[in-house]
Design a protein around this motif. Sequence first.
Motif: not given
Length: 318
Positions: A303-306, A230-238, A294-296, A217-225
């Motif tokens: 991110v999970v696999w990495d 990404v489409e459908g997810i603007a921030a971790p709160e989503d 699809a993008e999200a 989740m931390a790495r996904f949040a960093r990637a979002l930032e």
Amino acid sequence: MRVILLALAVAAILAAALWWFWLRPRLPDAETVADAYATPLPEPEAALRVFHLGHSLVGQDMPVMLRQLAQAGGFENHAFASQVGWGTPLRTHWDPDIEIPGLETVKDGADWQDAREAIGSGDYDAVVLTEMVEIKDAIRYHESAKYFGQWADLAREAAPGTRIYLYETWHWVNDPAGWVARLEGDRGPHWENGILLPDLARNPERPAHVIPAGTVMARFARALEERGGVEGIAAPEDLFGLDPEGKLDPIHMGDLGNYLVALTHYAVLYQRSPVGLPYRLTKADGSPAVAPSAEAARLMQEVVWDTVTSDPKTGVGT
């Protein structure tokens, strides 16, 4: 009276010192840790039977999503059972005299099984254990290392092939210290030093491994930032759900977050890349889950696999 109070204070200090130097959980040295996780676990060749022990951050929907991912990955006979409560520490699950909060709401479900019976049966290929949060409080007041070790030992004694995992969860998204900062800062001192590694010190030849959902989740949040969302997810709160009033639930995942957690479980347990797996799934009640774009979904899977393949404690090879 002053003499008595002074004597009590000195006794308290001595007791604390005794605990710190002699009774606190011992940690293995760096070489032991490196050796324990140097060789990845063998990849499963067949579907797994998984037992989940924990609380509402396991929930009902995530294990069902995991089953669907496993089936899509070619493991059609994936099966699971669980014992979960509300905010339940491992200590409460272990002690038969302590009531498990919320247990009656899930006990009649088809996937429920008594934890001691299930883990002690040796029938499960993987046992996934998690601790309550606030994680610091759990370690301090509920002896997390002790009870993780007892559950892990029960699994080890029941079947030599059972794989044991510590499911690393997350904190309140509105944590004053910052959600990502907490995720990145707590993994080592609390999830590892406070729970995982004391068990390793006793069992260097058969270590427990990690399902690093919090780290993901931390790495996904960093990637979002980095991407500006990404489409459908603007921030971790989503990733989080809503409470009964329709407001943000700051601790429980919604469908998008549960999908991310299920991907993490799949990648660790089956040691397969989740990239390309379906992202339109159903929930435990059979209703469609809110699907990521699809993008999200692709970013989540990558991110999970990495994350999983760069962390030796998952047991997954690179």
